[in-house]
Design a protein around this motif. Sequence first.
Motif, PDB file in Angstrom:
ATOM      1  N   LYS A 218      -7.461  13.898 -54.026  1.00 22.85           N
ATOM      2  CA  LYS A 218      -8.714  13.066 -54.308  1.00 22.85           C
ATOM      3  C   LYS A 218      -8.258  11.307 -54.504  1.00 22.85           C
ATOM      4  CE  LYS A 218     -12.305  15.774 -55.960  1.00 22.85           C
ATOM      5  NZ  LYS A 218     -12.981  16.793 -57.171  1.00 22.85           N
ATOM      6  N   GLU A 219      -7.054  11.323 -55.407  1.00 22.84           N
ATOM      7  CA  GLU A 219      -6.237   9.838 -55.886  1.00 22.84           C
ATOM      8  C   GLU A 219      -5.165  10.186 -54.209  1.00 22.84           C
ATOM      9  OE1 GLU A 219      -4.690  10.538 -59.290  1.00 22.84           O
ATOM     10  OE2 GLU A 219      -5.734  11.019 -60.475  1.00 22.84           O
ATOM     11  N   SER A 220      -5.147   8.603 -54.333  1.00 27.97           N
ATOM     12  CA  SER A 220      -4.102   8.644 -52.813  1.00 27.97           C
ATOM     13  C   SER A 220      -2.928   8.558 -53.667  1.00 27.97           C
ATOM     14  CB  SER A 220      -4.570   6.597 -52.694  1.00 27.97           C
ATOM     15  OG  SER A 220      -4.297   6.050 -53.652  1.00 27.97           O
ATOM     16  N   HIS A 221      -2.326   8.555 -52.986  1.00 30.64           N
ATOM     17  CA  HIS A 221      -0.314   8.547 -53.269  1.00 30.64           C
ATOM     18  C   HIS A 221       0.087   8.225 -51.794  1.00 30.64           C
ATOM     19  CE1 HIS A 221       2.901  10.986 -54.502  1.00 30.64           C
ATOM     20  NE2 HIS A 221       3.297  10.775 -53.301  1.00 30.64           N
ATOM     21  N   GLU A 222       1.347   7.818 -52.021  1.00 34.06           N
ATOM     22  CA  GLU A 222       1.925   6.674 -50.745  1.00 34.06           C
ATOM     23  C   GLU A 222       2.888   7.567 -50.469  1.00 34.06           C
ATOM     24  OE1 GLU A 222       3.415   2.460 -49.366  1.00 34.06           O
ATOM     25  OE2 GLU A 222       4.354   2.787 -51.334  1.00 34.06           O
ATOM     26  N   PHE A 223       3.090   7.422 -49.788  1.00 32.88           N
ATOM     27  CA  PHE A 223       4.752   8.506 -49.141  1.00 32.88           C
ATOM     28  C   PHE A 223       5.832   7.998 -49.798  1.00 32.88           C
ATOM     29  CE2 PHE A 223       8.277   9.056 -45.132  1.00 32.88           C
ATOM     30  CZ  PHE A 223       8.439  11.090 -46.369  1.00 32.88           C
ATOM     31  N   ILE A 224       6.858   9.002 -49.989  1.00 35.03           N
ATOM     32  CA  ILE A 224       7.261   8.004 -51.158  1.00 35.03           C
ATOM     33  C   ILE A 224       8.864   7.133 -49.785  1.00 35.03           C
ATOM     34  CG2 ILE A 224       9.240   9.736 -51.321  1.00 35.03           C
ATOM     35  CD1 ILE A 224       9.974   9.514 -53.894  1.00 35.03           C
ATOM     36  N   LEU A 225       8.677   7.459 -48.879  1.00 31.95           N
ATOM     37  CA  LEU A 225       9.570   6.648 -48.326  1.00 31.95           C
ATOM     38  C   LEU A 225       9.110   5.770 -47.461  1.00 31.95           C
ATOM     39  CD1 LEU A 225      12.122   9.425 -47.175  1.00 31.95           C
ATOM     40  CD2 LEU A 225      13.138   7.880 -49.017  1.00 31.95           C
ATOM     41  N   GLU A 226       7.472   5.796 -47.357  1.00 25.08           N
ATOM     42  CA  GLU A 226       7.228   4.794 -46.846  1.00 25.08           C
ATOM     43  C   GLU A 226       7.348   3.004 -46.791  1.00 25.08           C
ATOM     44  OE1 GLU A 226       4.626   3.617 -44.054  1.00 25.08           O
ATOM     45  OE2 GLU A 226       5.077   6.075 -44.375  1.00 25.08           O
ATOM     46  N   PRO A 227       8.192   2.785 -48.208  1.00 25.42           N
ATOM     47  CA  PRO A 227       9.101   1.123 -47.938  1.00 25.42           C
ATOM     48  C   PRO A 227       9.874   1.472 -47.349  1.00 25.42           C
ATOM     49  CG  PRO A 227       7.833   2.111 -50.094  1.00 25.42           C
ATOM     50  CD  PRO A 227       7.944   3.624 -49.607  1.00 25.42           C
ATOM     51  N   LYS A 228      10.352   2.393 -46.936  1.00 25.10           N
ATOM     52  CA  LYS A 228      11.733   2.111 -46.096  1.00 25.10           C
ATOM     53  C   LYS A 228      11.956   2.955 -44.822  1.00 25.10           C
ATOM     54  CE  LYS A 228      13.649   0.546 -49.916  1.00 25.10           C
ATOM     55  NZ  LYS A 228      13.916  -0.876 -50.312  1.00 25.10           N
ATOM     56  N   MET A 229      10.649   3.077 -44.263  1.00 20.93           N
ATOM     57  CA  MET A 229      10.639   3.576 -42.789  1.00 20.93           C
ATOM     58  C   MET A 229      11.091   2.215 -41.796  1.00 20.93           C
ATOM     59  SD  MET A 229       9.978   6.852 -42.960  1.00 20.93           S
ATOM     60  CE  MET A 229       9.845   6.738 -40.791  1.00 20.93           C
ATOM     61  N   GLU A 230      10.878   1.776 -42.132  1.00 23.55           N
ATOM     62  CA  GLU A 230      11.488   0.147 -41.108  1.00 23.55           C
ATOM     63  C   GLU A 230      13.182   0.791 -41.173  1.00 23.55           C
ATOM     64  OE1 GLU A 230      11.111  -4.581 -40.409  1.00 23.55           O
ATOM     65  OE2 GLU A 230       9.755  -3.584 -40.793  1.00 23.55           O
ATOM     66  N   ASP A 231      13.505   0.440 -42.382  1.00 26.95           N
ATOM     67  CA  ASP A 231      14.651   0.414 -42.786  1.00 26.95           C
ATOM     68  C   ASP A 231      15.339   2.010 -41.628  1.00 26.95           C
ATOM     69  OD1 ASP A 231      14.251  -1.696 -43.813  1.00 26.95           O
ATOM     70  OD2 ASP A 231      14.159  -0.893 -45.993  1.00 26.95           O
ATOM     71  N   ILE A 232      14.601   2.623 -42.575  1.00 31.93           N
ATOM     72  CA  ILE A 232      15.118   4.299 -41.914  1.00 31.93           C
ATOM     73  C   ILE A 232      15.310   4.360 -40.419  1.00 31.93           C
ATOM     74  CG2 ILE A 232      14.969   6.881 -41.621  1.00 31.93           C
ATOM     75  CD1 ILE A 232      13.655   6.795 -44.571  1.00 31.93           C
ATOM     76  N   ASN A 233      14.076   3.942 -39.209  1.00 42.00           N
ATOM     77  CA  ASN A 233      13.992   3.588 -38.543  1.00 42.00           C
ATOM     78  C   ASN A 233      14.943   2.512 -38.207  1.00 42.00           C
ATOM     79  OD1 ASN A 233      11.685   5.028 -38.482  1.00 42.00           O
ATOM     80  ND2 ASN A 233      10.577   3.617 -38.329  1.00 42.00           N
ATOM     81  N   ARG A 234      15.442   1.717 -39.006  1.00 40.97           N
ATOM     82  CA  ARG A 234      16.300   0.654 -37.465  1.00 40.97           C
ATOM     83  C   ARG A 234      17.429   0.979 -37.795  1.00 40.97           C
ATOM     84  NH1 ARG A 234      14.772  -3.063 -40.698  1.00 40.97           N
ATOM     85  NH2 ARG A 234      16.491  -3.155 -43.053  1.00 40.97           N
ATOM     86  N   SER A 235      18.112   1.460 -39.337  1.00 40.75           N
ATOM     87  CA  SER A 235      19.858   2.232 -39.068  1.00 40.75           C
ATOM     88  C   SER A 235      19.361   3.473 -38.560  1.00 40.75           C
ATOM     89  CB  SER A 235      20.098   2.795 -41.140  1.00 40.75           C
ATOM     90  OG  SER A 235      19.843   0.832 -41.552  1.00 40.75           O
ATOM     91  N   PHE A 236      18.752   4.816 -38.758  1.00 42.90           N
ATOM     92  CA  PHE A 236      19.082   5.445 -38.387  1.00 42.90           C
ATOM     93  C   PHE A 236      18.594   6.291 -36.901  1.00 42.90           C
ATOM     94  CE2 PHE A 236      19.568   6.290 -42.365  1.00 42.90           C
ATOM     95  CZ  PHE A 236      20.160   7.403 -42.752  1.00 42.90           C
ATOM     96  N   SER A 237      18.650   4.953 -36.143  1.00 41.41           N
ATOM     97  CA  SER A 237      18.202   5.605 -34.384  1.00 41.41           C
ATOM     98  C   SER A 237      19.235   4.905 -33.508  1.00 41.41           C
ATOM     99  CB  SER A 237      17.602   3.872 -34.009  1.00 41.41           C
ATOM    100  OG  SER A 237      17.926   2.992 -34.157  1.00 41.41           O
TER     101      SER A 237
END
Length: 353
Positions: A218-237
Amino acid sequence: MSIGEHNDVISQTVNKMGMCILNRPKALNSLSFSMMRKLHPQLLKWENDPAISFVVLKGAGKAFCAGGDIKALTQTPEGINFFKEEYPLDYTIGTYKKPFISLITGITMGGGFGLSVHGKYRVASEKTMFAMPETSIGLVPDVGGGYVLPRLQGKLGIYLGLTGFRLKGRDVHLAGIATHFVDSNKVSTLEEELAALDNPDHNNIQNLLDQFHKESTKESHEFILEPKMEDINRSFSATTVEQIFTNLEKDGSEWALKQLETLKKMSPTSMKITLRQLKEGANLSLKECFYMENRLCQRCIEDHDLREGVRAVLIDKDQNPQWKPARLEDVTDERVDYYFSKLPDDRELVMQD
């Protein structure tokens, strides 16, 4: 049969539900030959039993399954055949004709991923801890990791497979590893209500799981890696592990340097094999991934790094493995190709549809 092996898997039926309990809690339910040889035939039996409508798999104690019994695997001559028995079991779960529910409400790593992620439903709780830490012991994220990880959002799967990053609780669901999240204090009630279903078909099971999931989120929860997904996608591509290192160095942020520090502890050979495994697996079927991973893991058993990783992490626990080669640049393309090459016929994986 060793002491305790006779009850390392407990099978029971309640109404139309078949339930298997992994029962080596002191070993965090690490998967052994004995367990596989009980679990697989039981699942096949229930799949063809008209009295059983669906199956639930769970672990005793605080773990679902912390992985394959890697220590035993590297210390017994029989270990070379471990994957040839493990992967057909995982494939049975992945192709199961009846609803298959894994209650991954505890530690779920490596082999535990294989026993759950290919099934129709995977229920996590706040006590779930998921990781694929194989590169830290000289192995690769197998058990179908080559199929599942590349199909997660963006480059998340490559990040998880290379770094062994641990996801917990609701993040296991948000990452796409679990299909549902249920508070741990409601899981036993969920089991009871599943067993009590008059008509436990896919729709009714799905609706019940959705209901429990909704009550627990019921309470919202942001994925712990969401703030870093852009960095992950860039570095690990990147197409090579060396380029991933370069990307992280260029990033230079505290987060990037921390990832670099983690990766530098991993087996260079394992990282190169893993990156290729996940890139190739993105275009393979689940069965094809198991054939590929059998080759990779059997080669790993023959090689130095897995034995050294098990020594450093699981036996001596000095956390200081001496990898050979120790540098990425010394792991040649020819060496990586060798891991993917055909095995002798008697060691190749054989699976039935």
